[in-house]
Design a protein around this motif. Structure first.
Motif: not given
Length: 105
Positions: A81-93
């Motif tokens: 979960a933490v890895a996915a949340l960290r990856a979302m730091r680069d979301d386009v939104v």
């Protein structure tokens, strides 16, 4: 059936049978899917919720990614979960990037 009935059914499944909720998520429209994702995160154990929510963080619709992010915040003890949340730091939104940053700091 009205939208309210659909939302009520999702909430009941999240509370009583998260695995059945996961099975029913395929084909849901985005607004209902985001609701289901957040409730899945809130009510399901990590082994049920996290793999589904991680997958939804890559959904094409930002509202669904938001629901996944909100659901994952209940599972910050899980490294996936933490890895996915960290990856979302680069979301386009931008709003999702900010939410992901707050969830992982």
């Amino acid at each position: 059936m009205t939208d309210g009935h659909h939302y009520g059914a999702v909430e009941r499944l999240a509370r009583t049978d998260p695995a059945a909720l996961v099975e029913s998520m395929s084909g849901m429209r985005s607004s209902l899917l985001t609701f289901a994702a957040e409730l899945l995160g809130r009510h399901a154990a990590s082994d049920v919720a996290v793999p589904v929510l991680v997958h939804l963080t890559r959904h094409g619709d930002a509202i669904v990614r938001e629901g996944a992010l909100r659901g994952l915040r209940y599972h910050v003890a899980d490294t996936r979960a933490v890895a996915a949340l960290r990856a979302m730091r680069d979301d386009v939104v931008l709003a999702l990037r900010l939410m992901a940053t707050r969830a992982t700091t």
